[in-house]
Motif scaffolding. Structure first.
Motif, PDB file in Angstrom:
ATOM      1  N   GLY A  16       0.821  -1.213   0.000  1.00  0.00           N
ATOM      2  CA  GLY A  16       0.000   0.000   0.000  1.00  0.00           C
ATOM      3  C   GLY A  16       0.849   1.254   0.000  1.00  0.00           C
ATOM      4  O   GLY A  16       0.549   2.222  -0.697  1.00  0.00           O
ATOM      5  N   ALA A  17       1.922   1.242   0.774  1.00  0.00           N
ATOM      6  CA  ALA A  17       2.828   2.394   0.793  1.00  0.00           C
ATOM      7  C   ALA A  17       3.508   2.565  -0.557  1.00  0.00           C
ATOM      8  O   ALA A  17       3.650   3.689  -1.062  1.00  0.00           O
ATOM      9  N   TYR A  18       3.906   1.461  -1.171  1.00  0.00           N
ATOM     10  CA  TYR A  18       4.561   1.533  -2.483  1.00  0.00           C
ATOM     11  C   TYR A  18       3.613   2.072  -3.554  1.00  0.00           C
ATOM     12  O   TYR A  18       3.990   2.953  -4.335  1.00  0.00           O
ATOM     13  N   THR A  19       2.394   1.564  -3.583  1.00  0.00           N
ATOM     14  CA  THR A  19       1.446   2.045  -4.598  1.00  0.00           C
ATOM     15  C   THR A  19       1.059   3.496  -4.355  1.00  0.00           C
ATOM     16  O   THR A  19       0.826   4.239  -5.301  1.00  0.00           O
ATOM     17  N   ALA A  20       1.015   3.915  -3.107  1.00  0.00           N
ATOM     18  CA  ALA A  20       0.768   5.333  -2.817  1.00  0.00           C
ATOM     19  C   ALA A  20       1.918   6.177  -3.329  1.00  0.00           C
ATOM     20  O   ALA A  20       1.708   7.261  -3.876  1.00  0.00           O
ATOM     21  N   GLY A  21       3.134   5.682  -3.187  1.00  0.00           N
ATOM     22  CA  GLY A  21       4.304   6.403  -3.673  1.00  0.00           C
ATOM     23  C   GLY A  21       4.365   6.480  -5.187  1.00  0.00           C
ATOM     24  O   GLY A  21       4.873   7.446  -5.751  1.00  0.00           O
ATOM     25  N   ILE A  30       4.248   6.368   3.546  1.00  0.00           N
ATOM     26  CA  ILE A  30       3.137   7.049   2.870  1.00  0.00           C
ATOM     27  C   ILE A  30       3.251   8.555   3.049  1.00  0.00           C
ATOM     28  O   ILE A  30       3.042   9.325   2.108  1.00  0.00           O
ATOM     29  N   ILE A  31       3.596   9.000   4.249  1.00  0.00           N
ATOM     30  CA  ILE A  31       3.757  10.432   4.510  1.00  0.00           C
ATOM     31  C   ILE A  31       4.872  11.013   3.639  1.00  0.00           C
ATOM     32  O   ILE A  31       4.713  12.066   3.019  1.00  0.00           O
ATOM     33  N   ILE A  32       6.001  10.338   3.571  1.00  0.00           N
ATOM     34  CA  ILE A  32       7.130  10.813   2.769  1.00  0.00           C
ATOM     35  C   ILE A  32       6.755  10.886   1.293  1.00  0.00           C
ATOM     36  O   ILE A  32       7.017  11.893   0.614  1.00  0.00           O
ATOM     37  N   TYR A  33       6.150   9.823   0.774  1.00  0.00           N
ATOM     38  CA  TYR A  33       5.738   9.812  -0.633  1.00  0.00           C
ATOM     39  C   TYR A  33       4.732  10.919  -0.932  1.00  0.00           C
ATOM     40  O   TYR A  33       4.800  11.578  -1.961  1.00  0.00           O
ATOM     41  N   THR A  34       3.796  11.119  -0.031  1.00  0.00           N
ATOM     42  CA  THR A  34       2.757  12.129  -0.252  1.00  0.00           C
ATOM     43  C   THR A  34       3.342  13.533  -0.218  1.00  0.00           C
ATOM     44  O   THR A  34       2.981  14.376  -1.049  1.00  0.00           O
ATOM     45  N   ILE A  35       4.237  13.785   0.704  1.00  0.00           N
ATOM     46  CA  ILE A  35       4.894  15.096   0.753  1.00  0.00           C
ATOM     47  C   ILE A  35       5.688  15.331  -0.534  1.00  0.00           C
ATOM     48  O   ILE A  35       5.666  16.427  -1.098  1.00  0.00           O
ATOM     49  N   ASP A  36       6.343  14.295  -1.024  1.00  0.00           N
ATOM     50  CA  ASP A  36       7.075  14.416  -2.282  1.00  0.00           C
ATOM     51  C   ASP A  36       6.132  14.746  -3.446  1.00  0.00           C
ATOM     52  O   ASP A  36       6.453  15.591  -4.279  1.00  0.00           O
TER      53      ASP A  36
END
Length: 135
Positions: free
Chosen positions: A37-42, A119-125
């Protein structure tokens, strides 16, 4: 996949299920789901209903995108990171509730806050990338 295959084979060949592979496959499934889930969010490939964003253009679309990303950051921060930390009193519980492992169950469930932080890191990016692009 090997754990589940062994589990099925052990039930039919030896008529005795393997408790170790049963528990390991369950824990790996949890970790795979959270990190996947974190990977697909990224990759911005997660499940989304994009009817409204497809209808909007320009500033309205950007504002909607930023609102959605802020909601994702808030969710990941509160539910996945903060609540996990608060429930576990800030440390990994070192009692073994697992049937065959001699490890603390909290070690396996660390995948919840780790995937939340990812997820937070990917979303901020994604937000920073969106803000750099001209309208």
């Amino acid at each position: 996949m090997a754990c589940v295959t062994w589990q099925v084979a052990a039930r039919f060949i030896f008529t005795s299920p393997s408790i170790f592979t049963d528990e390991l496959s369950r824990l790996l499934f949890i970790c795979l789901g959270l990190f996947g889930g974190a990977y697909t969010a990224g990759q911005n490939r997660h499940l989304a209903i994009d009817l409204l964003p497809m209808m909007l253009k320009g500033k309205a679309r950007r504002h909607l995108f930023l609102c959605i990303q802020i909601i994702v950051i808030i969710f990941a921060t509160i539910i996945m990171v903060y609540r996990w930390w608060a429930i576990n009193d800030g440390y990994i519980r070192f009692r073994s509730d697992l049937a065959r492992f001699r490890l603390a169950n909290g070690i396996f469930y660390m995948s919840i806050p780790i995937s939340g932080v990812l997820i937070i890191i990917y979303t901020i990016d994604m937000v920073l990338t969106e803000l750099k692009q001209p309208l």
